[in-house]
Design an enzyme around this catalytic site. Structure first.
Site, PDB file in Angstrom:
ATOM      1  N   GLY A 228       0.823  -1.201   0.000  1.00  0.00           N
ATOM      2  CA  GLY A 228       0.000   0.000   0.000  1.00  0.00           C
ATOM      3  C   GLY A 228       0.854   1.247   0.000  1.00  0.00           C
ATOM      4  O   GLY A 228       2.067   1.190   0.225  1.00  0.00           O
ATOM      5  N   THR A 232      -0.498   4.240   5.018  1.00  0.00           N
ATOM      6  CA  THR A 232      -1.811   3.588   5.041  1.00  0.00           C
ATOM      7  C   THR A 232      -1.969   2.630   6.214  1.00  0.00           C
ATOM      8  O   THR A 232      -3.027   2.029   6.376  1.00  0.00           O
ATOM      9  CB  THR A 232      -2.062   2.837   3.719  1.00  0.00           C
ATOM     10  N   HIS A 447      -2.606  34.504 -11.414  1.00  0.00           N
ATOM     11  CA  HIS A 447      -2.274  33.095 -11.631  1.00  0.00           C
ATOM     12  C   HIS A 447      -3.294  32.172 -10.963  1.00  0.00           C
ATOM     13  O   HIS A 447      -3.839  31.261 -11.599  1.00  0.00           O
ATOM     14  CB  HIS A 447      -0.860  32.804 -11.073  1.00  0.00           C
ATOM     15  N   GLU A 448      -3.588  32.429  -9.686  1.00  0.00           N
ATOM     16  CA  GLU A 448      -4.533  31.575  -8.959  1.00  0.00           C
ATOM     17  C   GLU A 448      -5.962  31.781  -9.472  1.00  0.00           C
ATOM     18  O   GLU A 448      -6.743  30.825  -9.519  1.00  0.00           O
ATOM     19  CB  GLU A 448      -4.456  31.864  -7.453  1.00  0.00           C
ATOM     20  N   HIS A 451      -6.463  29.526 -12.504  1.00  0.00           N
ATOM     21  CA  HIS A 451      -6.798  28.142 -12.157  1.00  0.00           C
ATOM     22  C   HIS A 451      -8.277  28.020 -11.801  1.00  0.00           C
ATOM     23  O   HIS A 451      -8.976  27.106 -12.280  1.00  0.00           O
ATOM     24  CB  HIS A 451      -5.966  27.690 -10.943  1.00  0.00           C
ATOM     25  N   ASP A 523       2.825  23.278 -12.051  1.00  0.00           N
ATOM     26  CA  ASP A 523       1.674  22.984 -12.913  1.00  0.00           C
ATOM     27  C   ASP A 523       2.119  22.233 -14.165  1.00  0.00           C
ATOM     28  O   ASP A 523       1.464  21.278 -14.606  1.00  0.00           O
ATOM     29  CB  ASP A 523       0.968  24.277 -13.315  1.00  0.00           C
TER      30      ASP A 523
END
Length: 625
Positions: A228, A232, A447-448, A451, A523
């Site tokens: 996993g 986890t 920029h934000e 998005h 990005d």
């Protein structure tokens, strides 16, 4: 003179009467006979003391820890437990004595074993009975000779170690042994993986009641592989198995078998399995087993590592059902393991631990809030909805960071705002403080906003949760997206939406500022990775079709990359590059159209960001009402 002296001594020796030599020989023979008689008598005493039923050492230790005994008889490598039982005969209670005994493996300290099981040795001081036995003069002589030999050996080893040799312990296992309940973990401590726990309940039941399975002809798996993503709960689950079964638990990792000395890893494997067999029933837990069990004959594996792996295979083949030793291993890279170790008879059961869903995350949070003081406004359900993709370790870290924040602020309780700020800190990095230039603030705002607006008008994109200009980690700002539901698989439409949303920040800089910056590096990395996987691994290209290109080991299902070669032609490579570029170009064009058609929305969001620094979900959606 030296020569003559030597000859004289030889002559003197030849002149010694034969009787003297015979007397010395008889003395040696007599010592041997006396020693044999002593050991024979010793054996008679031992046999008298060990009348009863033979059980495992862990069975005796459990009875002592529960106080189920009348007397404890200890003699060298045997411990006898005298118990008083009550039976009804003709309506009357008749008391009788029964005995059970266990052999103490060589090199095992019985008192240390009791201490590891949580037994107070001082409280048992008056319960121990050690029968006295006469010792002959010959035994004393042998003991003196043995002591002199041990002192000589100790000084020899000490001299080697003082010179930095450490030659005598390089082959010993570094595994840490914990008695079962000393792990402090049970199945109640492990939440969010109920399906996985059900598979391991049979392991616990077998260790507690082996006859139930052996009588019907069943064979419990010798090895269980826990696979996993990191965090986890693989190690926690292994400790819970040992805690529930109440058996010795040997904890080690794959890297501890590695050593500069050739053969040290194989030697440590032998030593580890020998210790586990002596204290059976027991559990061996090998964390990060991929460090020594990678595929043989490849660049992924070294020569010394192959020796260690081969020894693990041999030891697991040598385990017999009656020995009750179970090996549990954990890895987050199952695809690199050698096929030989996964075959039935070795690690014949693989248990996969996936990232928790909403209900599982909520259960994990409820376990970890125990002992923490929560305010009345705390809503764990809201936190569980926001933490999609968080592992159990991440959730525990969120709660811990929230507690630290409350303590730093001088408050006695954790508030909902503490949890939300900690959620952002764990997921996106620590908030950076410091004054930034106005131009940088403006660039980050556009920029934000890029998005967020592209995501709003892209079909299949996740809803916007938060748009922030606050610097976190290495980023100047962050836009948080929270999917509406938990999904184990992604569709092509949603993957294209992720790429399109990722490029929205760069396109906003281009459209509104007439220039681009280095702020889109993360990005670009994310969008390129998704595009490559779509084209090469997931068959989502019309030109390339339902074919996987590249070594399957190049990228695992957990997202790790570790080598792999190219198995396609130059012509195919060119098509792959063109398809990846086409996916990226289409995303850029679509994002550019969305932003040009919604300039007023972008400007409105930028204005809000420059005023408040952060815009939440409700304020963001209000722009489109």
């Amino acid at each position: 003179m030296n020569s003559n002296g030597g000859n004289d001594r030889k002559a003197d020796i030849r002149k010694l009467p034969r009787k003297v030599v015979r007397i010395n020989m008889w003395g040696i023979v007599a010592s041997i006979v006396i020693s044999l008689v002593v050991f024979w008598a010793w054996g008679i005493v031992i046999n008298a003391q060990t009348k009863g039923r033979e059980v495992s050492l862990s069975n005796v230790v459990n009875s002592i820890s529960k106080g189920e005994y009348r007397k404890i008889i200890l003699r060298d490598n045997i411990v006898v437990l005298e118990q008083q039982t009550t039976e009804k005969v003709d309506g009357k209670e008749v008391k009788s004595l029964s005995r059970k005994f266990a052999l103490i493996p060589p090199g095992t300290d019985f008192y240390s074993t009791l201490s590891d099981a949580g037994v107070d040795i001082k409280a048992l001081k008056n319960d121990f009975y050690q029968p006295a036995m006469g010792v002959s003069i010959t035994d004393i002589i042998w003991l003196i000779l043995l002591a002199l030999g041990l002192i000589l050996m100790y000084n020899l080893i000490k001299g080697m170690n003082s010179q930095g040799g450490r030659l005598m312990d390089f082959g010993q296992s570094k595994a840490r042994m914990l008695f079962g309940k000393k792990t402090g973990v049970s199945f109640d401590s492990v939440a969010g993986i109920d399906d996985v726990k059900e598979e391991l309940v049979e392991i616990v039941d077998f260790l507690k009641n082996p006859k139930k399975y052996t009588e019907i002809g069943a064979r419990i798996p010798k090895g269980v592989l826990l696979a996993g993503a990191p965090g986890t709960g693989k190690t926690l689950l292994a400790k819970a198995v040992a805690g529930e079964a109440g058996v010795p638990f040997y904890h080690t990792s794959g890297s501890e078998f590695e050593e500069m000395l050739v053969g040290a890893g194989a030697s440590r494997v032998r030593d580890l399995f020998l210790k586990a067999k002596r204290s059976a029933p027991s559990i061996i837990f090998i964390d990060e087993i991929d460090a020594v069990a990678k595929k043989r004959g490849t660049v992924l594996h070294s020569g010394a590592g192959e020796q260690t792996l081969n020894q693990i295979l041999v030891e697991m083949d040598g385990l017999e059902e009656r020995e009750n030793v179970i090996v549990i291993a954990a890895t987050n890279r199952p695809d690199v393991l050698d096929p030989a170790i996964l075959r039935p008879g070795r690690f014949d059961r693989t248990v996969t631990l996936s990232l928790p869903d909403y209900n599982e995350r909520l259960a994990i949070l409820k376990v970890h809030v125990k002992g923490k003081k929560l305010g009345k406004d705390v809503d764990l359900e809201t936190l569980s909805k926001k933490t999609i993709g968080y592992a159990g370790a991440d959730l525990e870290n969120v709660l811990n960071e929230a507690a630290i924040k409350a303590a730093v602020d001088g408050r006695k309780e954790i508030s909902q705002d503490d949890l939300l700020q900690s959620y952002l800190k764990v997921g996106f990095g620590r908030q950076r403080k410091g004054k930034r230039a106005q131009e940088d603030l403006k660039l980050v705002a556009y920029h934000e906003a890029g998005h967020a607006i592209v995501a709003k008008y892209t079909e299949g994109a996740a809803p916007v949760e938060l748009v922030s200009m606050v610097s976190r980690g290495s980023s100047g700002g962050v836009t948080v997206f929270v999917p509406e539901d938990d999904r184990s698989m992604e569709t092509k439409r949603k993957l294209l939406a992720q790429i399109q949303t990722a490029v929205g920040g760069r396109i906003a800089e281009e459209v509104f500022l007439g220039d681009i910056s280095t702020g889109a590096s993360g990005d670009i990395k994310m969008a390129t990775r998704i595009a490559k996987m779509m084209v090469r691994q997931w068959g989502m290209s019309d030109k390339l079709g339902f074919v996987q290109y590249g070594d399957a080991e190049e990228t695992t299902h957990l997202g790790y990359s570790y080598g792999g070669g190219r198995d396609y032609s130059e012509k195919t490579s060119e098509i792959i590059d063109n398809e990846i570029q086409r996916v990226m170009d289409e995303a850029l064009d679509n994002a550019r159209k969305i932003l040009k058609n919604n300039k007023d929305k972008v400007e409105a969001l930028v204005k809000l960001l420059l005023e408040k620094e952060e815009v939440g979900k409700e304020e963001f959606n209000a722009l489109f009402a």
